[in-house]
Design a protein around this motif. Structure first.
Motif, PDB file in Angstrom:
ATOM      1  N   THR A   1     -19.221   5.808  16.996  1.00 46.32           N
ATOM      2  CA  THR A   1     -17.992   4.914  16.811  1.00 46.32           C
ATOM      3  C   THR A   1     -17.456   4.153  18.159  1.00 46.32           C
ATOM      4  OG1 THR A   1     -16.874   6.472  14.867  1.00 46.32           O
ATOM      5  CG2 THR A   1     -15.548   4.940  16.222  1.00 46.32           C
ATOM      6  N   ALA A   2     -17.631   2.868  17.896  1.00 44.82           N
ATOM      7  CA  ALA A   2     -17.243   2.026  18.968  1.00 44.82           C
ATOM      8  C   ALA A   2     -15.724   1.979  19.082  1.00 44.82           C
ATOM      9  CB  ALA A   2     -17.762   0.570  19.090  1.00 44.82           C
ATOM     10  N   ALA A   3     -15.143   2.280  20.408  1.00 46.78           N
ATOM     11  CA  ALA A   3     -13.480   2.513  20.087  1.00 46.78           C
ATOM     12  C   ALA A   3     -13.095   1.658  21.251  1.00 46.78           C
ATOM     13  CB  ALA A   3     -12.945   3.809  19.991  1.00 46.78           C
ATOM     14  N   ALA A   4     -11.921   0.951  21.335  1.00 51.26           N
ATOM     15  CA  ALA A   4     -11.479   0.162  22.411  1.00 51.26           C
ATOM     16  C   ALA A   4      -9.888   0.003  22.198  1.00 51.26           C
ATOM     17  CB  ALA A   4     -12.115  -1.330  22.327  1.00 51.26           C
TER      18      ALA A   4
ATOM     19  N   GLU B   1     -11.537   0.076  16.064  1.00 55.04           N
ATOM     20  CA  GLU B   1     -12.749   1.021  16.166  1.00 55.04           C
ATOM     21  C   GLU B   1     -13.504   0.649  15.098  1.00 55.04           C
ATOM     22  OE1 GLU B   1     -10.976   5.037  15.769  1.00 55.04           O
ATOM     23  OE2 GLU B   1     -11.087   4.699  13.611  1.00 55.04           O
ATOM     24  N   MET B   2     -15.059   0.706  15.183  1.00 60.90           N
ATOM     25  CA  MET B   2     -15.924   0.760  14.339  1.00 60.90           C
ATOM     26  C   MET B   2     -16.988   1.641  14.131  1.00 60.90           C
ATOM     27  SD  MET B   2     -16.750  -1.575  11.752  1.00 60.90           S
ATOM     28  CE  MET B   2     -17.837  -0.527  10.789  1.00 60.90           C
TER      29      MET B   2
ATOM     30  N   THR C   1     -11.096   0.175  11.733  1.00 63.71           N
ATOM     31  CA  THR C   1      -9.396   0.427  11.793  1.00 63.71           C
ATOM     32  C   THR C   1      -9.043  -0.667  12.884  1.00 63.71           C
ATOM     33  OG1 THR C   1      -9.642   2.648  11.203  1.00 63.71           O
ATOM     34  CG2 THR C   1      -7.489   1.856  12.261  1.00 63.71           C
ATOM     35  N   PHE C   2      -7.937  -0.989  12.772  1.00 62.58           N
ATOM     36  CA  PHE C   2      -7.276  -2.219  13.743  1.00 62.58           C
ATOM     37  C   PHE C   2      -5.874  -1.754  13.679  1.00 62.58           C
ATOM     38  CE2 PHE C   2     -10.691  -4.225  11.739  1.00 62.58           C
ATOM     39  CZ  PHE C   2     -11.462  -5.066  12.845  1.00 62.58           C
ATOM     40  N   GLY C   3      -5.255  -1.444  14.743  1.00 60.16           N
ATOM     41  CA  GLY C   3      -3.936  -1.245  15.086  1.00 60.16           C
ATOM     42  C   GLY C   3      -3.259  -1.545  16.384  1.00 60.16           C
ATOM     43  N   LEU C   4      -1.980  -1.143  16.564  1.00 58.78           N
ATOM     44  CA  LEU C   4      -1.022  -1.479  17.834  1.00 58.78           C
ATOM     45  C   LEU C   4      -0.643  -0.192  18.346  1.00 58.78           C
ATOM     46  CD1 LEU C   4       0.836  -4.677  16.784  1.00 58.78           C
ATOM     47  CD2 LEU C   4      -1.137  -4.476  18.407  1.00 58.78           C
ATOM     48  N   HIS C   5      -0.371  -0.072  19.435  1.00 55.49           N
ATOM     49  CA  HIS C   5       0.455   1.017  20.037  1.00 55.49           C
ATOM     50  C   HIS C   5       1.136   0.736  21.369  1.00 55.49           C
ATOM     51  CE1 HIS C   5      -2.777   1.997  23.096  1.00 55.49           C
ATOM     52  NE2 HIS C   5      -1.889   2.455  23.389  1.00 55.49           N
ATOM     53  N   TYR C   6       2.118   0.962  21.657  1.00 57.19           N
ATOM     54  CA  TYR C   6       3.058   1.211  22.724  1.00 57.19           C
ATOM     55  C   TYR C   6       2.913   2.173  23.865  1.00 57.19           C
ATOM     56  CZ  TYR C   6       6.796  -0.319  26.229  1.00 57.19           C
ATOM     57  OH  TYR C   6       7.304  -0.613  27.280  1.00 57.19           O
TER      58      TYR C   6
ATOM     59  N   THR D   1      -6.744   0.831   8.205  1.00 59.04           N
ATOM     60  CA  THR D   1      -8.136   1.053   8.089  1.00 59.04           C
ATOM     61  C   THR D   1      -8.629   0.328   6.656  1.00 59.04           C
ATOM     62  OG1 THR D   1      -8.192   3.017   8.953  1.00 59.04           O
ATOM     63  CG2 THR D   1     -10.266   2.489   7.551  1.00 59.04           C
ATOM     64  N   ILE D   2      -9.578  -0.769   6.835  1.00 65.10           N
ATOM     65  CA  ILE D   2     -10.231  -1.408   5.677  1.00 65.10           C
ATOM     66  C   ILE D   2     -11.329  -0.841   5.206  1.00 65.10           C
ATOM     67  CG2 ILE D   2     -11.062  -3.831   5.268  1.00 65.10           C
ATOM     68  CD1 ILE D   2      -9.702  -4.710   7.714  1.00 65.10           C
TER      69      ILE D   2
END
Length: 318
Positions: A86-89, A102-103, A138-143, A160-161
């Motif tokens: 999984t590529a995660a950023a 992440e993909m 998966t795409f998202g936001l965090h603070y 997640t799509i």
């Protein structure tokens, strides 16, 4: 004599006035470097890496015909291999707001009888299936921000799509080979045929730059894309302790619990001892661990056919 004394006094006065100015000008300024703005919390700053999970298990089943010779037993081999990369950023947008993505890329292979609980829907198979496939992005936001110099708080959400809204038999079997690899954590990566929404909050604490603690809790909801399937949900709770006696090198333990609310398995516990290398500020990081399921349905992980996953993470932060 008075003239000489006056001249010496004047010179002394000029030197005494000039000395502070010269000293102030000569004093080196403290350079602004990455050391003055340490990003010790993993939830802060920019990161990119790959998370690799390898699950391999096998076991044998023994069946005898009812009313037949008790010595005439049929032995069937069951095997499972799941490999997910999984590529995660995470990318800092501004202030403490971060973009997450992440993909997953996965390979699954199952042989013989299989029975896997997919959070309330059981998948059964008896043949051999194997396939490479793309997992769900998966795409998202965090603070993330510091409440104290040694205490960081974070919270966010992700969507997640489903790339495979109606997976076929072979594709679903390959995904099922990877499904239990993280002991029901991060199921959105390989649970096909579902939209997933995840909310997560947590804390990061350090003591003297040698002891690091992480606690987080997340809730996931899965909405099916196929008729006849059910809505699923799971709560994840993770805890990590890491000791770094030699700078960036660390030894640690992760303890986690997953609570599939839509499944007959009400709780799944797992432990992961690991070694890691991660600088405080920026640079490359590496982590190698072994996740072992502790109780039913997936454990005990060191028994045949149960879940013991080799986990590797490597990448860079800035």
């Amino acid at each position: 004599m008075s003239t000489t004394n006056a001249s010496l006094g004047t010179l002394f006065l000029m030197l005494s006035l000039a000395a502070p100015a010269l000293a102030q000008e000569a004093a080196p300024r403290t350079p602004i470097t990455d050391k003055t703005k340490e990003r010790w919390a993993k939830s802060q700053g920019g990161r990119f890496g790959f998370e690799i999970d390898v699950l391999s298990s096998s076991y044998q089943t023994y069946t005898a015909e009812v009313g037949g010779d008790p010595d005439d037993v049929e032995i069937t081999d069951s095997e499972r291999l799941g490999v997910a990369i999984t590529a995660a950023a995470q990318y800092k947008i501004f202030a403490g707001l971060h973009l997450d993505a992440e993909m997953p890329f996965a390979y699954g292979d199952v042989v013989g009888p299989q029975s896997t609980d997919l959070f309330g829907r059981r998948f059964e198979s008896a043949a051999r299936y194997s396939r490479f496939f793309l997992g769900n992005p998966t795409f998202g936001l965090h603070y993330a921000g510091n409440a104290l110099p040694n205490l960081a708080l974070f919270g966010g959400f992700g969507l997640t799509i489903p790339l495979h809204p109606d997976p076929g038999r072979t594709l679903e079997a390959a995904s099922v080979a990877n499904f239990p690899a993280r002991a029901y954590f991060d199921a959105q990566r390989v649970l096909l045929g579902h939209w997933a929404f995840r909310a997560r909050v947590g804390t990061e604490i350090h003591f003297g730059k040698m002891l690091f603690l992480t606690h987080d809790v997340a809730a996931q909801f899965f909405l099916p894309t196929r008729d006849g399937d059910i809505t699923k949900s799971v709560i994840e709770q993770g805890n990590e302790i890491e000791f770094r006696p030699f700078g960036s090198f660390g030894l640690g333990m992760r303890l986690q619990a997953a609570f599939p609310l839509s499944s007959s398995n009400s709780a799944q516990l797992a432990a992961e001892p690991f070694i890691a290398w991660e600088p405080l500020v920026k640079g490359s990081f590496t982590r190698v661990g072994a996740l072992v399921a502790l109780d039913d349905d997936l454990g005990f992980g060191l028994d045949r056919g149960k879940v013991a996953t080799i986990r590797v993470a490597l990448g860079s932060k800035w």
